[in-house]
Design a protein around this motif. Structure first.
Motif, short mmCIF file in Angstrom:
data_model
loop_
_atom_site.label_atom_id
_atom_site.label_comp_id
_atom_site.label_asym_id
_atom_site.label_seq_id
_atom_site.Cartn_x
_atom_site.Cartn_y
_atom_site.Cartn_z
N ILE A 183 -36.46 77.63 -68.61
CA ILE A 183 -35.89 78.78 -67.90
C ILE A 183 -34.43 78.97 -68.30
N CYS A 184 -34.08 80.19 -68.66
CA CYS A 184 -32.68 80.55 -68.92
C CYS A 184 -32.10 81.08 -67.60
N TRP A 185 -31.50 80.21 -66.84
CA TRP A 185 -31.02 80.57 -65.50
C TRP A 185 -29.88 81.59 -65.59
N GLU A 186 -30.06 82.72 -64.94
CA GLU A 186 -29.00 83.72 -64.85
C GLU A 186 -28.15 83.49 -63.61
N SER A 187 -28.73 82.89 -62.61
CA SER A 187 -28.04 82.62 -61.35
C SER A 187 -27.62 81.15 -61.29
N ASP A 188 -26.33 80.93 -61.08
CA ASP A 188 -25.85 79.56 -60.92
C ASP A 188 -26.41 78.92 -59.66
N VAL A 189 -26.64 79.74 -58.63
CA VAL A 189 -27.18 79.23 -57.38
C VAL A 189 -28.62 78.74 -57.59
N LEU A 190 -29.42 79.50 -58.34
CA LEU A 190 -30.79 79.06 -58.61
C LEU A 190 -30.81 77.84 -59.53
N ARG A 191 -29.87 77.80 -60.46
CA ARG A 191 -29.77 76.62 -61.32
C ARG A 191 -29.49 75.38 -60.47
N LYS A 192 -28.60 75.53 -59.49
CA LYS A 192 -28.26 74.42 -58.60
C LYS A 192 -29.46 74.07 -57.70
N ALA A 193 -30.17 75.09 -57.24
CA ALA A 193 -31.35 74.85 -56.41
C ALA A 193 -32.38 74.02 -57.17
N HIS A 194 -32.56 74.32 -58.45
CA HIS A 194 -33.49 73.55 -59.27
C HIS A 194 -32.99 72.13 -59.46
N LYS A 195 -31.71 72.00 -59.78
CA LYS A 195 -31.14 70.68 -60.04
C LYS A 195 -31.23 69.78 -58.80
N GLU A 196 -31.02 70.35 -57.63
CA GLU A 196 -30.99 69.56 -56.39
C GLU A 196 -32.32 69.56 -55.65
N SER A 197 -33.37 70.03 -56.32
CA SER A 197 -34.73 70.01 -55.76
C SER A 197 -34.82 70.78 -54.44
N GLU A 198 -34.19 71.96 -54.40
CA GLU A 198 -34.24 72.79 -53.19
C GLU A 198 -35.40 73.79 -53.20
N PHE A 199 -36.11 73.90 -54.32
CA PHE A 199 -37.32 74.71 -54.31
C PHE A 199 -38.38 73.93 -53.53
N ALA A 200 -38.93 74.53 -52.50
CA ALA A 200 -39.91 73.83 -51.67
C ALA A 200 -41.07 74.77 -51.35
N CYS A 201 -42.25 74.21 -51.24
CA CYS A 201 -43.44 74.99 -50.93
C CYS A 201 -43.33 75.55 -49.52
N THR A 202 -43.51 76.86 -49.37
CA THR A 202 -43.42 77.48 -48.05
C THR A 202 -44.70 77.29 -47.24
N GLU A 203 -45.73 76.71 -47.87
CA GLU A 203 -46.97 76.45 -47.16
C GLU A 203 -46.95 75.06 -46.51
N CYS A 204 -46.51 74.04 -47.26
CA CYS A 204 -46.54 72.68 -46.74
C CYS A 204 -45.17 72.02 -46.65
#
Length: 325
Positions: A183-204
């Motif tokens: 992924i070519c991250w355009e958003s620094d915030v999303l890049r940080k979210a990926h780096k810090e494992s902040e993407f989480a499943c909204t189901e579980c």
């Protein structure tokens, strides 16, 4: 010689891990959370005890502290009462005393424990299990701070069980994160979210969320899939939650001390994902066409943009008055 505090910490952790290995029994998992959380807090208090000056009644461990003046006018701080520091106080004292250990993931365990103690366990077994595993590195770092060997302190059986579960979790987490490698991250915030494992499943709620197509390079084409429950959560919901987590501290400061909110509702897609500092929506990529007022060159906010004039609120007001003359 081991202190009673350290002995109690080790006993609680050992009991927690024994219970954690019996995740087929819901009652044992609830017990695991209580015991493991208590054990990690006791480890933290042991670190504070060792930094407390002699004859201070373990000042850094106690919830209440008092200043005493001796006959020479010297001020010393001592602990007061029997109540010991809570999680928030421990975090503050670690920072003050220069103990550089990130205690943030203890919150997941604390939330699960509080749910059990005060209400009922709404979380699934898997989410509670993840909360325990995410706290393993904190325990390891505190043991290192104490200059102890984990296998010796906790016992080989207990430590081997922790290593096994930690390795599985970390391996899965690494695999999930690696799926975003192109992924070519355009958003620094999303890049940080990926780096810090902040993407989480909204189901579980699991952080074991990966990209369905690891060959994809574009933010806007990400399709999420959960390695834990198999769900494919809506991209915009995952993005909104992740942005909120990354900018939580800044949002709190803006709310309490004043200032511009770091996140706003996007006028294009409606999600709460418009990042003020980036002048861009992390969800749909929307960016304001006009960045500054055409007259005074002051930066434009979303409210200015929505008036459709390309002017700041003041000059838009002046222009409106001129038109109505």
């Amino acid at each position: 010689m081991e202190s009673d505090l350290l002995k109690n910490a080790v006993a609680s952790i050992q009991l927690g891990i024994e219970d954690f290995q019996r995740t087929d029994d819901q009652r044992r998992l609830l017990s695991a959370i209580r015991n493991f959380y208590a054990g990690v807090l006791l480890l933290c208090k042991e670190a504070l005890r060792r930094l407390s000056p002699p004859n201070s009644d373990e000042v850094h461990v106690k919830a209440k502290q008092s200043a005493l003046k001796d006959t020479s006018g010297n001020i010393t701080w001592v602990g007061v009462g029997k109540k010991t520091a809570d999680g928030t106080q421990i975090k503050d004292r670690f920072k003050t005393l220069g103990i550089k250990i990130d205690l943030s993931h203890l919150k997941d365990l604390s939330d699960a424990r509080n749910e059990i103690e005060h209400y009922f366990a709404k979380e699934t077994k898997d989410i509670m299990g993840v909360a325990i595993m995410k706290a393993f590195p904190i325990m390891r770092n505190v043991i290192e701070e104490l200059q102890e060997e984990p296998a010796s302190l906790l016992g080989r059986e207990c430590w081997d069980a922790i290593l096994a579960d930690t390795k599985f979790y970390q391996d899965e987490l690494s695999r999930s994160k690696d799926s975003f490698a192109k992924i070519c991250w355009e958003s620094d915030v999303l890049r940080k979210a990926h780096k810090e494992s902040e993407f989480a499943c909204t189901e579980c709620g699991s952080p074991l969320l990966r990209q369905k197509n690891p060959q994809n390079e574009k933010e806007e084409d990400i399709v999420f899939i959960c390695s834990h429950c198999g769900a494919e959560p809506e991209r915009e919901n995952v993005i909104e939650a992740a942005v909120g987590e990354v900018l939580l501290g800044e949002a709190y400061i803006a709310m309490t001390d004043g200032g511009e909110d770091p996140i706003n509702d996007c006028p294009e897609c409606g999600q709460h994902t418009y990042i003020t500092d980036e002048n861009r929506c992390a969800n749909c990529g929307f960016s304001m066409e006009y960045q500054t007022c055409a007259i005074c060159e002051e930066p434009l906010g979303l409210e200015d943009y929505e008036n459709g004039t390309g002017l700041c609120s003041y000059h838009a007001y002046v222009a409106e008055k001129e038109r109505n003359r």
